[in-house]
Design an enzyme around this catalytic site. Sequence first.
Site, mmCIF file in Angstrom:
data_model
loop_
_atom_site.group_PDB
_atom_site.id
_atom_site.type_symbol
_atom_site.label_atom_id
_atom_site.label_comp_id
_atom_site.label_asym_id
_atom_site.label_seq_id
_atom_site.Cartn_x
_atom_site.Cartn_y
_atom_site.Cartn_z
ATOM 1 C CG ASP A 1 17.987 9.543 27.903
ATOM 2 O OD1 ASP A 1 18.287 8.426 27.457
ATOM 3 O OD2 ASP A 1 18.202 10.601 27.294
ATOM 4 N NE ARG B 1 15.932 12.034 18.443
ATOM 5 C CZ ARG B 1 15.833 11.759 19.747
ATOM 6 N NH1 ARG B 1 15.184 12.570 20.542
ATOM 7 N NH2 ARG B 1 16.385 10.671 20.246
ATOM 8 N N GLY C 1 13.140 9.784 21.010
ATOM 9 C CA GLY C 1 13.727 8.439 21.074
ATOM 10 C C GLY C 1 12.701 7.456 21.625
ATOM 11 C CG ASP D 1 13.953 16.706 27.643
ATOM 12 O OD1 ASP D 1 13.949 16.011 26.611
ATOM 13 O OD2 ASP D 1 14.989 17.190 28.129
ATOM 14 C CB THR E 1 12.814 9.199 27.840
ATOM 15 O OG1 THR E 1 14.239 9.248 27.737
ATOM 16 C CG2 THR E 1 12.398 9.848 29.149
ATOM 17 N NE ARG F 1 20.568 13.234 24.362
ATOM 18 C CZ ARG F 1 19.490 13.530 23.673
ATOM 19 N NH1 ARG F 1 19.582 14.224 22.582
ATOM 20 N NH2 ARG F 1 18.293 13.145 24.087
ATOM 21 C CG ASP G 1 16.082 12.920 30.512
ATOM 22 O OD1 ASP G 1 14.981 12.326 30.460
ATOM 23 O OD2 ASP G 1 16.555 13.533 29.548
HETATM 24 O O1 F6P Z 1 16.571 10.690 24.392
HETATM 25 C C1 F6P Z 1 16.773 9.314 24.354
HETATM 26 C C2 F6P Z 1 18.076 8.950 23.723
HETATM 27 O O2 F6P Z 1 18.041 7.571 23.699
HETATM 28 C C3 F6P Z 1 19.358 9.475 24.365
HETATM 29 O O3 F6P Z 1 19.852 8.732 25.445
HETATM 30 C C4 F6P Z 1 20.335 9.439 23.223
HETATM 31 O O4 F6P Z 1 21.380 10.325 23.415
HETATM 32 C C5 F6P Z 1 19.476 9.810 22.074
HETATM 33 O O5 F6P Z 1 18.160 9.405 22.389
HETATM 34 C C6 F6P Z 1 19.909 9.197 20.774
HETATM 35 O O6 F6P Z 1 18.996 9.561 19.806
HETATM 36 P P1 F6P Z 1 18.886 8.915 18.373
HETATM 37 O O7 F6P Z 1 19.192 7.489 18.541
HETATM 38 O O8 F6P Z 1 17.489 9.147 17.968
HETATM 39 O O9 F6P Z 1 19.869 9.633 17.561
#
Ligand code: F6P
Length: 319
Positions: free
Chosen positions: A127, A72, A11, A103, A125, A171, A129
């Site tokens: 997040d 990804r 992300g 991560d 990120t 998440r 996290d």
């Molecule tokens: O890992 C970052 C993040 O923004 C999370 O908070 C979220 O759950 C996820 O990516 C959403 O991913 P995408 O928008 O790529 O489906």
Amino acid sequence: MKRIAVLTSGGDAPGMNAAIRSVVRASVYYQIEIYGVYRGYRGLIDGDIEPLYASSVADIIHKGGTFLKSARSEAFKEPKFRKQAADHLKAKGIDGLVVIGGDGSFIGAEKISEEGISTVAIPGTIDNDLAYTDESIGFDTSVNTVLDSISKIRDTSTSHEKPTIVEVMGRHCGDIALYSGIAGGAGTIIIPEEKTTTNEIIAKLNKDRQRGKLHHLILLAEGVQSAASLQEELKKQTGISARISVLGFIQRGGDPTSRDRILASRMGVKAVELLMDGHSNQAVGIHNNQVYHLPIQEALAITKPFDQEMYDLTKILSV
Ligand code: F6P
């Protein structure tokens, strides 16, 4: 180290561009040839690698997103594709790689180091996290973006005396909800780290109603449940129809704050210096305002302690 490459993965996060710029400019400063990999590990498998220059990163420090694009990659989990990726780098004489991501991206950096590529990972990120670092690039911007949305939502929810559920990303880590909720004066903050029952939410709504406050801002981290399902539960059990706002990509875009730009600038230079000094498989982090590094495996093994003091604040402040 003569040539290194940089990629962004997972992300995206505001400040990634500032981090790429920092890696590129530090490389030019130290007379190392620098390459950009487009679309993260997917692009690395495909050999989508181009040289970058000081001018390639002009005018991007203030921009959200990542000009190298992000992706990804499931394929990168397979050794044969990692070898293919490493071979693309080696064919260009590149022996160092800076990975900017979360991560999953860190695990990729660790894995490709087994193929003879020196790696350094930078936390990018929203997040927040990654426990080994006090903050990751993008988190501060994201919190401020959510805050801006909350302020607007608050205006209209106050006028119409209607509760609102704002669903934000996160998440497993509720930091975006927690920090923006506290800064935005939320009545209820629901995060994965601490269980909140529907009865507790209803009790809070009712308490506010008794003192004449009909609007109520609920900050909900997506990892707990969706805003739509909570809206339905509240409707079923109380008859109250709350409005929902799912912020989605809004909270991942936008110009990075000065805090994220500075963090990214510091970490990018550090990553290049680590590779120059012969380090590999390292994670760059910040602790007590000092940029530091540790092995990726150690960084990922650290679990994030729950910030009870921070969480308790909201209960006290929304009394
Ligand atoms: O890992 C970052 C993040 O923004 C999370 O908070 C979220 O759950 C996820 O990516 C959403 O991913 P995408 O928008 O790529 O489906």
